[in-house]
Motif scaffolding. Structure first.
Motif, PDB file in Angstrom:
ATOM      1  N   UNK A 182       0.775  -1.096   0.012  1.00  0.00           N
ATOM      2  CA  UNK A 182      -0.211   0.209  -0.020  1.00  0.00           C
ATOM      3  C   UNK A 182       0.842   1.169  -0.187  1.00  0.00           C
ATOM      4  N   UNK A 183       0.389   2.182  -0.707  1.00  0.00           N
ATOM      5  CA  UNK A 183       1.520   3.273  -0.708  1.00  0.00           C
ATOM      6  C   UNK A 183       1.199   4.394   0.365  1.00  0.00           C
ATOM      7  N   UNK A 184       0.221   4.479   1.114  1.00  0.00           N
ATOM      8  CA  UNK A 184       0.263   5.154   2.260  1.00  0.00           C
ATOM      9  C   UNK A 184       1.238   4.427   3.213  1.00  0.00           C
ATOM     10  N   UNK A 185       1.118   3.069   3.537  1.00  0.00           N
ATOM     11  CA  UNK A 185       1.850   2.440   4.313  1.00  0.00           C
ATOM     12  C   UNK A 185       3.332   2.751   3.948  1.00  0.00           C
ATOM     13  N   UNK A 186       3.598   2.796   2.713  1.00  0.00           N
ATOM     14  CA  UNK A 186       5.099   2.975   2.445  1.00  0.00           C
ATOM     15  C   UNK A 186       5.669   4.270   2.827  1.00  0.00           C
ATOM     16  N   UNK A 187       4.639   5.174   2.563  1.00  0.00           N
ATOM     17  CA  UNK A 187       4.877   6.734   2.947  1.00  0.00           C
ATOM     18  C   UNK A 187       5.118   6.865   4.476  1.00  0.00           C
ATOM     19  N   UNK A 188       4.557   6.172   5.205  1.00  0.00           N
ATOM     20  CA  UNK A 188       4.570   6.135   6.849  1.00  0.00           C
ATOM     21  C   UNK A 188       5.738   5.513   7.062  1.00  0.00           C
ATOM     22  N   UNK A 189       6.341   4.323   6.365  1.00  0.00           N
ATOM     23  CA  UNK A 189       7.571   4.050   6.802  1.00  0.00           C
ATOM     24  C   UNK A 189       8.801   4.990   6.357  1.00  0.00           C
ATOM     25  N   UNK A 190       8.355   5.666   5.116  1.00  0.00           N
ATOM     26  CA  UNK A 190       9.457   6.718   5.031  1.00  0.00           C
ATOM     27  C   UNK A 190       9.505   7.786   5.870  1.00  0.00           C
ATOM     28  N   UNK A 191       8.357   8.176   6.360  1.00  0.00           N
ATOM     29  CA  UNK A 191       8.233   9.293   7.558  1.00  0.00           C
ATOM     30  C   UNK A 191       9.061   8.666   8.813  1.00  0.00           C
ATOM     31  N   UNK A 192       9.049   7.437   8.933  1.00  0.00           N
ATOM     32  CA  UNK A 192       9.434   7.007  10.344  1.00  0.00           C
ATOM     33  C   UNK A 192      11.175   6.663  10.015  1.00  0.00           C
ATOM     34  N   UNK A 193      11.574   6.641   8.886  1.00  0.00           N
ATOM     35  CA  UNK A 193      13.034   6.538   8.741  1.00  0.00           C
ATOM     36  C   UNK A 193      13.774   7.509   9.448  1.00  0.00           C
ATOM     37  N   UNK A 194      13.067   8.666   9.545  1.00  0.00           N
ATOM     38  CA  UNK A 194      13.782   9.857  10.109  1.00  0.00           C
ATOM     39  C   UNK A 194      13.883   9.658  11.754  1.00  0.00           C
ATOM     40  N   UNK A 195      13.097   8.925  12.228  1.00  0.00           N
ATOM     41  CA  UNK A 195      12.930   8.671  13.773  1.00  0.00           C
ATOM     42  C   UNK A 195      11.269   8.360  14.202  1.00  0.00           C
ATOM     43  N   UNK A 196      11.239   8.086  15.330  1.00  0.00           N
ATOM     44  CA  UNK A 196      10.102   7.896  15.951  1.00  0.00           C
ATOM     45  C   UNK A 196       9.138   9.020  15.784  1.00  0.00           C
ATOM     46  N   UNK A 197       7.867   8.688  15.393  1.00  0.00           N
ATOM     47  CA  UNK A 197       6.712  10.004  15.520  1.00  0.00           C
ATOM     48  C   UNK A 197       5.562   9.579  16.315  1.00  0.00           C
ATOM     49  N   UNK A 198       4.705  10.561  16.917  1.00  0.00           N
ATOM     50  CA  UNK A 198       3.561  10.212  17.356  1.00  0.00           C
ATOM     51  C   UNK A 198       2.403   9.993  16.452  1.00  0.00           C
ATOM     52  N   UNK A 199       1.608   9.017  16.922  1.00  0.00           N
ATOM     53  CA  UNK A 199       0.421   8.778  15.711  1.00  0.00           C
ATOM     54  C   UNK A 199      -0.307  10.099  15.255  1.00  0.00           C
TER      55      UNK A 199
ATOM     56  N   UNK B 277       6.937  -4.246  10.916  1.00  0.00           N
ATOM     57  CA  UNK B 277       7.619  -3.221  10.211  1.00  0.00           C
ATOM     58  C   UNK B 277       7.736  -1.956  11.192  1.00  0.00           C
ATOM     59  N   UNK B 278       6.790  -1.900  12.090  1.00  0.00           N
ATOM     60  CA  UNK B 278       6.968  -0.641  13.063  1.00  0.00           C
ATOM     61  C   UNK B 278       6.813  -1.305  14.612  1.00  0.00           C
ATOM     62  N   UNK B 279       7.049  -0.642  15.374  1.00  0.00           N
ATOM     63  CA  UNK B 279       6.673  -1.011  16.869  1.00  0.00           C
ATOM     64  C   UNK B 279       6.250   0.383  17.597  1.00  0.00           C
ATOM     65  N   UNK B 280       5.193   0.345  18.471  1.00  0.00           N
ATOM     66  CA  UNK B 280       4.922   1.430  19.420  1.00  0.00           C
ATOM     67  C   UNK B 280       4.844   1.124  20.624  1.00  0.00           C
ATOM     68  N   UNK B 281       4.963   2.500  21.373  1.00  0.00           N
ATOM     69  CA  UNK B 281       4.798   2.416  22.795  1.00  0.00           C
ATOM     70  C   UNK B 281       4.333   3.882  23.279  1.00  0.00           C
ATOM     71  N   UNK B 282       3.528   3.708  24.239  1.00  0.00           N
ATOM     72  CA  UNK B 282       2.952   5.030  24.857  1.00  0.00           C
ATOM     73  C   UNK B 282       3.932   5.673  25.662  1.00  0.00           C
ATOM     74  N   UNK B 283       3.992   6.954  25.357  1.00  0.00           N
ATOM     75  CA  UNK B 283       4.860   7.892  25.943  1.00  0.00           C
ATOM     76  C   UNK B 283       3.970   8.801  26.467  1.00  0.00           C
ATOM     77  N   UNK B 284       3.579   9.045  28.092  1.00  0.00           N
ATOM     78  CA  UNK B 284       2.719   9.854  28.238  1.00  0.00           C
ATOM     79  C   UNK B 284       1.292   9.738  27.795  1.00  0.00           C
ATOM     80  N   UNK B 285       0.826  10.573  26.925  1.00  0.00           N
ATOM     81  CA  UNK B 285      -0.426  10.533  26.441  1.00  0.00           C
ATOM     82  C   UNK B 285      -0.304  10.197  24.913  1.00  0.00           C
ATOM     83  N   UNK B 286       0.859   9.999  24.351  1.00  0.00           N
ATOM     84  CA  UNK B 286       1.010   9.829  22.951  1.00  0.00           C
ATOM     85  C   UNK B 286       1.563   8.436  22.768  1.00  0.00           C
TER      86      UNK B 286
END
Length: 123
Positions: free
Chosen positions: A11-28, A54-63
């Motif tokens: 999916x192109x949206x998921x590929x774009x999300x992966x590209x965004x996360x290459x720079x580092x973790x981001x909040x949802x 392909x991604x991992x998530x963790x809760x940091x505060x409210x994010x």
């Protein structure tokens, strides 16, 4: 696992999300803010990426923070490399075989034309 990863990156949206996360973790929320589709749709894409490893998530505060897990691409990358490399090696080995036969034929023809002449490899 290869099927999950391949399906996730199809999916192109998921590929774009992966590209965004290459720079580092981001909040949802920040990931969702970069797209024109709805937040629930982004949430579904993130779930697919998480379930594929392909991604991992963790809760940091409210994010909820998302980070890239590039190792999940390793098995798929290895499979792709094997598909790409096989024909290249086959072509190289075929070319080598052709060259060996050509060289043997040329030496045999030279020997038949000049049976008393020694070639460099004959002695």
């Amino acid at each position: 696992m290869v099927d999950l990863v391949a399906g996730a990156i199809a999916d192109p949206v998921r590929r774009e999300i992966l590209e965004l996360l290459r720079a580092g973790p981001l909040p949802a929320g920040e990931i969702a803010g970069r797209f024109t589709i709805t937040r629930p749709a982004i949430s579904r894409h993130l779930r697919v990426l998480r379930e594929s490893g392909l991604v991992r998530d963790e809760t940091v505060g409210r994010q909820r923070m998302y980070a890239l897990e590039p190792a999940a691409l390793g098995e798929l990358a290895a499979w792709i490399a094997s598909m790409v490399a096989a024909p290249v090696w086959e072509q190289r080995l075929d070319a080598l075989e052709t060259e060996v036969y050509r060289t043997r034929r040329e030496r045999r023809e030279q020997h038949e034309a000049h049976p008393n002449r020694k070639t460099g490899s004959d002695g």
